[in-house]
Scaffold this motif. Structure first.
Motif, PDB file in Angstrom:
ATOM      1  N   GLY A 271      27.920  72.741  27.020  1.00  0.00           N
ATOM      2  CA  GLY A 271      29.353  72.797  27.319  1.00  0.00           C
ATOM      3  C   GLY A 271      30.099  71.602  26.764  1.00  0.00           C
ATOM      4  N   GLU A 272      31.424  71.561  27.053  1.00  0.00           N
ATOM      5  CA  GLU A 272      32.314  70.514  26.592  1.00  0.00           C
ATOM      6  C   GLU A 272      32.429  69.390  27.630  1.00  0.00           C
ATOM      7  OE1 GLU A 272      34.012  70.242  23.727  1.00  0.00           O
ATOM      8  OE2 GLU A 272      33.198  72.104  22.878  1.00  0.00           O
ATOM      9  N   TYR A 273      32.548  68.140  27.115  1.00  0.00           N
ATOM     10  CA  TYR A 273      32.662  66.972  27.984  1.00  0.00           C
ATOM     11  C   TYR A 273      33.861  66.132  27.525  1.00  0.00           C
ATOM     12  CZ  TYR A 273      27.938  68.141  29.549  1.00  0.00           C
ATOM     13  OH  TYR A 273      26.839  68.783  30.070  1.00  0.00           O
ATOM     14  N   ARG A 274      34.517  65.466  28.514  1.00  0.00           N
ATOM     15  CA  ARG A 274      35.649  64.607  28.221  1.00  0.00           C
ATOM     16  C   ARG A 274      35.550  63.323  29.048  1.00  0.00           C
ATOM     17  NH1 ARG A 274      36.004  67.603  24.688  1.00  0.00           N
ATOM     18  NH2 ARG A 274      37.746  68.913  23.983  1.00  0.00           N
ATOM     19  N   ALA A 275      36.078  62.232  28.451  1.00  0.00           N
ATOM     20  CA  ALA A 275      36.163  60.966  29.177  1.00  0.00           C
ATOM     21  C   ALA A 275      37.552  60.849  29.803  1.00  0.00           C
ATOM     22  CB  ALA A 275      35.924  59.805  28.230  1.00  0.00           C
ATOM     23  N   LYS A 276      37.604  60.223  30.973  1.00  0.00           N
ATOM     24  CA  LYS A 276      38.875  60.054  31.680  1.00  0.00           C
ATOM     25  C   LYS A 276      39.529  58.722  31.354  1.00  0.00           C
ATOM     26  CE  LYS A 276      37.390  62.940  35.561  1.00  0.00           C
ATOM     27  NZ  LYS A 276      37.128  63.005  37.027  1.00  0.00           N
ATOM     28  N   THR A 277      38.714  57.694  31.152  1.00  0.00           N
ATOM     29  CA  THR A 277      39.252  56.362  30.849  1.00  0.00           C
ATOM     30  C   THR A 277      38.341  55.674  29.847  1.00  0.00           C
ATOM     31  OG1 THR A 277      38.018  55.347  32.668  1.00  0.00           O
ATOM     32  CG2 THR A 277      40.268  56.082  33.154  1.00  0.00           C
ATOM     33  N   GLY A 278      38.814  54.541  29.279  1.00  0.00           N
ATOM     34  CA  GLY A 278      37.989  53.708  28.429  1.00  0.00           C
ATOM     35  C   GLY A 278      37.939  54.148  26.987  1.00  0.00           C
ATOM     36  N   TYR A 366      22.507  58.403  30.460  1.00  0.00           N
ATOM     37  CA  TYR A 366      21.828  58.956  31.632  1.00  0.00           C
ATOM     38  C   TYR A 366      22.561  60.198  32.125  1.00  0.00           C
ATOM     39  CZ  TYR A 366      19.440  54.453  32.005  1.00  0.00           C
ATOM     40  OH  TYR A 366      18.675  53.333  31.758  1.00  0.00           O
ATOM     41  N   LEU A 367      21.775  61.162  32.599  1.00  0.00           N
ATOM     42  CA  LEU A 367      22.344  62.284  33.337  1.00  0.00           C
ATOM     43  C   LEU A 367      22.453  61.855  34.791  1.00  0.00           C
ATOM     44  CD1 LEU A 367      20.146  65.130  31.798  1.00  0.00           C
ATOM     45  CD2 LEU A 367      22.386  64.323  31.010  1.00  0.00           C
ATOM     46  N   ILE A 368      23.646  61.910  35.353  1.00  0.00           N
ATOM     47  CA  ILE A 368      23.853  61.382  36.697  1.00  0.00           C
ATOM     48  C   ILE A 368      24.575  62.396  37.569  1.00  0.00           C
ATOM     49  CG2 ILE A 368      23.901  58.994  35.910  1.00  0.00           C
ATOM     50  CD1 ILE A 368      26.930  59.059  36.126  1.00  0.00           C
ATOM     51  N   GLN A 369      24.519  62.147  38.847  1.00  0.00           N
ATOM     52  CA  GLN A 369      25.272  62.936  39.818  1.00  0.00           C
ATOM     53  C   GLN A 369      26.343  62.019  40.411  1.00  0.00           C
ATOM     54  OE1 GLN A 369      22.692  66.601  40.944  1.00  0.00           O
ATOM     55  NE2 GLN A 369      22.877  65.174  42.623  1.00  0.00           N
ATOM     56  N   SER A 370      27.583  62.282  40.141  1.00  0.00           N
ATOM     57  CA  SER A 370      28.677  61.459  40.638  1.00  0.00           C
ATOM     58  C   SER A 370      28.846  61.654  42.128  1.00  0.00           C
ATOM     59  CB  SER A 370      29.983  61.823  39.921  1.00  0.00           C
ATOM     60  OG  SER A 370      29.854  61.624  38.530  1.00  0.00           O
ATOM     61  N   ASP A 371      29.450  60.661  42.743  1.00  0.00           N
ATOM     62  CA  ASP A 371      29.682  60.734  44.178  1.00  0.00           C
ATOM     63  C   ASP A 371      30.558  61.921  44.555  1.00  0.00           C
ATOM     64  OD1 ASP A 371      28.176  58.468  44.495  1.00  0.00           O
ATOM     65  OD2 ASP A 371      29.906  57.105  44.507  1.00  0.00           O
ATOM     66  N   ASP A 372      31.460  62.303  43.674  1.00  0.00           N
ATOM     67  CA  ASP A 372      32.347  63.431  43.978  1.00  0.00           C
ATOM     68  C   ASP A 372      31.756  64.779  43.589  1.00  0.00           C
ATOM     69  OD1 ASP A 372      32.439  63.341  41.258  1.00  0.00           O
ATOM     70  OD2 ASP A 372      34.601  62.993  41.094  1.00  0.00           O
ATOM     71  N   GLY A 373      30.484  64.747  43.128  1.00  0.00           N
ATOM     72  CA  GLY A 373      29.807  65.990  42.774  1.00  0.00           C
ATOM     73  C   GLY A 373      30.061  66.464  41.361  1.00  0.00           C
ATOM     74  N   SER A 374      30.777  65.673  40.573  1.00  0.00           N
ATOM     75  CA  SER A 374      31.068  66.065  39.198  1.00  0.00           C
ATOM     76  C   SER A 374      29.800  66.061  38.347  1.00  0.00           C
ATOM     77  CB  SER A 374      32.098  65.115  38.574  1.00  0.00           C
ATOM     78  OG  SER A 374      33.295  65.119  39.289  1.00  0.00           O
ATOM     79  N   LYS A 375      29.793  66.935  37.351  1.00  0.00           N
ATOM     80  CA  LYS A 375      28.690  66.965  36.404  1.00  0.00           C
ATOM     81  C   LYS A 375      29.025  65.963  35.306  1.00  0.00           C
ATOM     82  CE  LYS A 375      27.902  71.855  37.388  1.00  0.00           C
ATOM     83  NZ  LYS A 375      27.903  73.235  36.852  1.00  0.00           N
ATOM     84  N   SER A 376      28.242  64.869  35.250  1.00  0.00           N
ATOM     85  CA  SER A 376      28.646  63.771  34.381  1.00  0.00           C
ATOM     86  C   SER A 376      27.466  63.151  33.644  1.00  0.00           C
ATOM     87  CB  SER A 376      29.376  62.698  35.193  1.00  0.00           C
ATOM     88  OG  SER A 376      28.588  62.297  36.301  1.00  0.00           O
ATOM     89  N   ILE A 377      27.801  62.487  32.532  1.00  0.00           N
ATOM     90  CA  ILE A 377      26.836  61.768  31.709  1.00  0.00           C
ATOM     91  C   ILE A 377      27.371  60.360  31.505  1.00  0.00           C
ATOM     92  CG2 ILE A 377      25.700  61.626  29.462  1.00  0.00           C
ATOM     93  CD1 ILE A 377      26.009  64.652  29.222  1.00  0.00           C
ATOM     94  N   GLU A 378      26.542  59.370  31.816  1.00  0.00           N
ATOM     95  CA  GLU A 378      26.918  57.985  31.584  1.00  0.00           C
ATOM     96  C   GLU A 378      26.366  57.551  30.233  1.00  0.00           C
ATOM     97  OE1 GLU A 378      26.220  53.494  33.336  1.00  0.00           O
ATOM     98  OE2 GLU A 378      26.110  55.206  34.696  1.00  0.00           O
ATOM     99  N   ILE A 379      27.266  57.232  29.308  1.00  0.00           N
ATOM    100  CA  ILE A 379      26.870  56.794  27.973  1.00  0.00           C
ATOM    101  C   ILE A 379      26.853  55.270  27.961  1.00  0.00           C
ATOM    102  CG2 ILE A 379      27.499  56.783  25.537  1.00  0.00           C
ATOM    103  CD1 ILE A 379      28.773  59.519  25.969  1.00  0.00           C
ATOM    104  N   ASP A 380      25.692  54.685  27.710  1.00  0.00           N
ATOM    105  CA  ASP A 380      25.611  53.224  27.698  1.00  0.00           C
ATOM    106  C   ASP A 380      25.656  52.651  26.291  1.00  0.00           C
ATOM    107  OD1 ASP A 380      23.117  53.888  26.753  1.00  0.00           O
ATOM    108  OD2 ASP A 380      21.999  52.815  28.294  1.00  0.00           O
ATOM    109  N   THR A 404      31.302  52.979  25.336  1.00  0.00           N
ATOM    110  CA  THR A 404      30.538  53.168  26.570  1.00  0.00           C
ATOM    111  C   THR A 404      31.448  53.764  27.625  1.00  0.00           C
ATOM    112  OG1 THR A 404      31.051  50.954  27.375  1.00  0.00           O
ATOM    113  CG2 THR A 404      29.019  51.199  26.101  1.00  0.00           C
ATOM    114  N   GLY A 405      30.856  54.438  28.588  1.00  0.00           N
ATOM    115  CA  GLY A 405      31.643  55.030  29.664  1.00  0.00           C
ATOM    116  C   GLY A 405      31.026  56.327  30.172  1.00  0.00           C
ATOM    117  N   VAL A 406      31.811  57.100  30.882  1.00  0.00           N
ATOM    118  CA  VAL A 406      31.330  58.347  31.478  1.00  0.00           C
ATOM    119  C   VAL A 406      32.147  59.514  30.941  1.00  0.00           C
ATOM    120  CG1 VAL A 406      30.960  59.598  33.632  1.00  0.00           C
ATOM    121  CG2 VAL A 406      30.623  57.129  33.553  1.00  0.00           C
ATOM    122  N   VAL A 407      31.421  60.561  30.560  1.00  0.00           N
ATOM    123  CA  VAL A 407      32.083  61.811  30.167  1.00  0.00           C
ATOM    124  C   VAL A 407      31.728  62.875  31.205  1.00  0.00           C
ATOM    125  CG1 VAL A 407      32.179  61.267  27.706  1.00  0.00           C
ATOM    126  CG2 VAL A 407      30.149  62.399  28.646  1.00  0.00           C
TER     127      VAL A 407
END
Length: 410
Positions: A271-278, A366-380, A404-407
């Motif tokens: 699927g498609e991923y987007r960053a919110k900030t950074g 990393y594939l992570i589970q955000s606190d708000d339940g979002s499906k997210s990837i942390e790019i280091d 770097t950041g989260v998408v």
């Protein structure tokens, strides 16, 4: 005729011997002749003389009846020894009054075995009782104290414990340890201990063992269980199968071996991923496709928007758009960083190309589970080759875009 007593020649029909006085035909002795008689003695016989006489008689008898006399003497010695032993036991002289029974009562009162029995970490705690008790090698040391060896077995529903102690008994009053019915100090020192399980473990809350517990393998003295646990993440389902072997040591049951196998099935990454900030907001496109559910490999297609920045000396540095593809592979590993509930971090690295600059691109995260339940990837780390125009001489060289950041999955 002749006298049968002394051999003196006599006249035929003589009724007694004129030489020794022996009666021959039952007739009366002639007048004036008396048979010899033992004269009474007014001198007492000494014990030494009696002993000497007895010895002489015994010697005479020994000459003719040696076997009989020797057998009688041996029998007499045995009888005397037995009587002496019985008297000694009745008086307590050789054991300072101690018997197996008195030592056992002291042992039951002190209960030294309670510090030697196994822990109840994996079993139900039930009381111990004495199954056997033996005292050997009792010896009095210079009439001051007694030493012995005690072999005993205690058991409850889960274990049998064979114990060997050395015992020192001090027959003095007003001491710290006493038997219920006598004074004296009993000191039991452990020499050896052997623990034998009577059944398998009954509980292990961490690994879900309860109810009837586990069956004991009589041949190996171990027991075993298999625990399956499933972890569900937005990007994968992980099933952990742990085989646990329990064994018995001197302190009871313990986990001897753990063997864990895992099976991970990946899902829902395409699927498609987007960053919110950074910096990663410059990503115009970040698409995952071609996920292999078994191996965790996938493809990333990316595109970075172009932008311009003011350079030195009033000359702008121009950046053009860049795009390319990356091939990624997930490698779960035990880690505290971004670790999931199964204790693993789902890290991936990707290598690929760029259509600008150095023509190379790389990414990790990393594939992570955000606190708000979002499906997210942390790019280091995200390094993309770019075109850069040098403001001094107009040369074009390669540079790197670091992001770097989260998408978040859309």
């Amino acid at each position: 005729m002749f006298c049968p007593q002394c051999g003196n020649q006599l006249e035929d029909g003589a009724s007694f011997c004129g030489k020794c006085g022996a009666q021959l035909g039952g007739g009366a002795a002639p007048q004036g002749t008396k048979a010899p008689a033992a004269a009474p003695s007014s001198t007492p016989v000494s014990p030494a003389a009696v002993a000497a006489g007895a010895g002489s008689v015994a010697a005479g008898v020994m000459k003719t009846h040696g076997k009989l006399v020797i057998g009688g003497v041996v029998a007499l010695v045995v009888v005397v020894a037995v009587i002496a032993g019985v008297v000694s036991m009745l008086t307590g002289g050789t054991t300072l009054g101690q018997t197996t029974d008195t030592i056992r009562r002291a042992f039951e009162a002190q209960q030294p075995y309670l510090v030697e029995v196994p822990s109840s970490d994996y079993t139900n705690d039930t009381p111990y009782s004495i199954a056997s008790f033996e005292v050997t090698d009792m010896k009095v040391q210079n009439d001051d104290w007694l030493t012995a060896q005690v072999k005993t077995a205690v058991e409850n529903e889960s274990f049998r414990v064979d114990l060997t102690y050395s015992l020192d008994y001090y027959p003095y009053p007003d001491t710290a340890y006493r038997s219920p019915d006598q004074t004296g100090e009993y000191v039991f020192n452990l020499m050896s201990r052997t623990v034998t399980p009577k059944k398998g473990i009954e509980k292990d809350d961490v690994n879900g063992v309860g109810g009837e517990g586990l069956e004991l393998n009589e041949e190996t003295g171990t027991c075993q269980t298999t625990v399956d646990k499933t972890y569900q993440f937005w990007f994968a389902d992980a099933v952990s199968t742990k085989t646990i072997t329990y064994a018995v040591g001197e302190y009871g049951w313990y986990v001897e071996d753990e063997n864990t196998t895992r099976k991970v099935t990946y899902k829902d990454l395409d699927g498609e991923y987007r960053a919110k900030t950074g910096d990663l907001t410059k990503l115009a496109q970040f698409t995952i496709s071609g996920l292999n559910a078994e191996t965790g490999t996938f493809t990333i297609t990316y595109k970075i928007n172009g932008w311009t920045e003011e350079g030195g000396w009033g000359n702008p540095d121009s950046y053009s758009e860049a795009s390319g593809t990356l091939t990624a592979a997930i490698e779960p590993a035990t880690s505290d960083y971004e670790g999931q509930s199964d204790g693993y971090s789902y890290y991936f690295e990707a290598q690929g190309d760029s259509d600008h600059g150095s023509r190379q691109a790389s990414l990790s995260g990393y594939l992570i589970q955000s606190d708000d339940g979002s499906k997210s990837i942390e790019i280091d780390s995200m390094s993309i080759g770019q075109d850069e125009t040098d403001g001094w001489n107009g040369e074009v060289s390669s540079t790197v875009f670091d992001g770097t950041g989260v998408v978040y999955k859309q």
